[in-house]
Write a protein that holds these residues in place. Structure first.
Motif, mmCIF file in Angstrom:
data_model
loop_
_atom_site.group_PDB
_atom_site.id
_atom_site.type_symbol
_atom_site.label_atom_id
_atom_site.label_comp_id
_atom_site.label_asym_id
_atom_site.label_seq_id
_atom_site.Cartn_x
_atom_site.Cartn_y
_atom_site.Cartn_z
ATOM 1 N N LEU A 281 0.825 -1.213 0.000
ATOM 2 C CA LEU A 281 0.000 0.000 0.000
ATOM 3 C C LEU A 281 0.856 1.258 0.000
ATOM 4 O O LEU A 281 0.479 2.286 -0.584
ATOM 5 N N ALA A 282 2.013 1.180 0.642
ATOM 6 C CA ALA A 282 2.905 2.341 0.713
ATOM 7 C C ALA A 282 3.607 2.602 -0.614
ATOM 8 O O ALA A 282 4.214 3.661 -0.783
ATOM 9 N N GLY A 283 3.541 1.629 -1.541
ATOM 10 C CA GLY A 283 4.076 1.901 -2.866
ATOM 11 C C GLY A 283 5.150 0.963 -3.373
ATOM 12 O O GLY A 283 5.618 1.118 -4.502
ATOM 13 N N TYR A 284 5.560 -0.032 -2.558
ATOM 14 C CA TYR A 284 6.579 -0.971 -3.036
ATOM 15 C C TYR A 284 5.983 -2.373 -3.058
ATOM 16 O O TYR A 284 5.586 -2.897 -2.012
ATOM 17 N N ASP A 285 5.918 -2.967 -4.244
ATOM 18 C CA ASP A 285 5.259 -4.259 -4.431
ATOM 19 C C ASP A 285 6.220 -5.388 -4.058
ATOM 20 O O ASP A 285 7.024 -5.849 -4.867
ATOM 21 N N TYR A 286 6.120 -5.823 -2.816
ATOM 22 C CA TYR A 286 7.000 -6.890 -2.334
ATOM 23 C C TYR A 286 6.683 -8.231 -2.996
ATOM 24 O O TYR A 286 7.569 -9.083 -3.135
ATOM 25 N N ILE A 287 5.455 -8.446 -3.408
ATOM 26 C CA ILE A 287 5.090 -9.720 -4.040
ATOM 27 C C ILE A 287 5.743 -9.813 -5.418
ATOM 28 O O ILE A 287 6.405 -10.810 -5.750
ATOM 29 N N LYS A 288 5.569 -8.771 -6.216
ATOM 30 C CA LYS A 288 6.156 -8.761 -7.560
ATOM 31 C C LYS A 288 7.665 -8.893 -7.498
ATOM 32 O O LYS A 288 8.270 -9.683 -8.249
ATOM 33 N N ASN A 289 8.285 -8.154 -6.597
ATOM 34 C CA ASN A 289 9.746 -8.186 -6.535
ATOM 35 C C ASN A 289 10.273 -9.482 -5.923
ATOM 36 O O ASN A 289 11.372 -9.930 -6.264
#
Length: 323
Positions: A281-289
């Motif tokens: 939500l804060a802007g960094y896609d941990y799943i994608k990365n």
């Protein structure tokens, strides 16, 4: 189309993992020990299977192999520690059918999933991180700390089996009943829980870390209201620890920020934390990365966010109506 299997999808991280995998174009298979109607996210995946308990290792491994073969699974994402433990111990089962287990290497898991071994590793190799003194019950003839103390299984998860002991009477009662080979003891450190989520490619280049303080947290360690903040030293130390352990993908380190302002290391979780959606939500896609780490692709550069508070709410869904 790439296909991923998400295990224990009823876990708190299940919703964001499924949504973001689908955004990436994955076909998502899901499994959980409970029936489909008991789990909202079971209706969000493309195909759902009810699984045996991971603790039933032969049946669980046979089930995973069958689902992966039947659905042409290429990647498997375990969402609980028990899934990580079993699949880590049976990597060859997945390798033989061409499935990538999206967790850190076995060498890292063997340290991470043993709280005593991890504490010793940090003391020896990472003196920039403060640990909490940790002893097996079997090694304690005289308790070296004042009460209260904390006792927990060396390979525990979600705070299961954790006990706070406040006096000598409670201590004697506990040690007379507990397995001295299984339980560790630590002095109690008062303070707030801080979690640092780290993404590390296998070569260690360009790792990313983000920190949050858990303002409201369930007894099982699930943050429901958190404050995202930046602490360059803490985040850098966490990336260095990830390097030392040789992790791949997403892991999270838990600390207690003591009343003296010092961060005391608690443990590492070798899978998505319950709060990974806060960072998305804060802007960094941990799943994608996380997936990029296992696909051999570069991960996104870190982002700069303002301090923010994010709160979780629960929603209700009708999942079944009788005829």
């Amino acid at each position: 189309m790439k296909t991923a299997l998400v295990t224990s999808l009823g876990s708190v991280a299940g919703d964001i993992v499924i949504k973001n995998l689908k955004k990436m174009g994955f076909r998502v298979i899901g499994c959980d020990i409970y029936p489909k109607a008991w789990n909202v996210d079971a209706s969000s995946v493309d195909v759902f299977y009810q699984s045996p308990l991971a603790a039933d290792i032969p049946n669980y491994c046979s089930f995973i192999k069958d689902v992966c073969s039947r659905e042409s699974v290429q990647y498997i994402l375990p969402l609980t520690d028990v899934d990580v433990d079993v699949l880590n111990d049976h990597r060859s089962l997945l390798t033989d059918i061409g499935v990538t287990l999206c967790v850190s290497p076995a060498s890292a898991i063997s340290i991470i999933r043993n709280k005593k071994r991890l504490s010793d590793f940090i003391e020896k190799n990472c003196n920039y991180i403060t640990t909490i003194p940790t002893l097996f019950l079997k090694d304690i003839s005289h308790l070296p700390w004042q009460f209260p103390v904390v006792c927990k299984p060396f390979n525990g998860r979600s705070s299961q089996g954790r006990v706070y002991i406040h006096n000598q009477t409670e201590w004697q009662a506990f040690v007379s009943a507990a397995d001295p080979e299984k339980y560790i003891a630590q002095p109690f450190v008062d303070g707030s829980v801080v979690v640092v989520e780290v993404i590390r490619p296998s070569d260690g280049r360009g790792s990313v870390s983000m920190a949050r303080e858990e303002l409201i947290r369930t007894p099982h360690g699930c943050g429901t209201t958190v404050k995202l903040f930046s602490d360059a030293v803490l985040e850098n130390n966490s990336r260095q620890l990830a390097d030392a352990l040789g992790v791949t993908g997403c892991v999270n380190f838990e600390f207690i920020k003591g009343n003296d302002g010092q961060y005391h290391f608690i443990e590492c979780n070798a899978r998505f934390s319950a709060g990974v959606e806060f960072l998305c939500l804060a802007g960094y896609d941990y799943i994608k990365n996380h997936m990029r780490c296992f696909e051999g692709a570069d991960i996104d550069r870190p982002i700069v966010t303002k301090p923010m508070i994010i709160a979780r709410k629960y929603e209700e869904y009708i999942t079944y109506i009788a005829d």
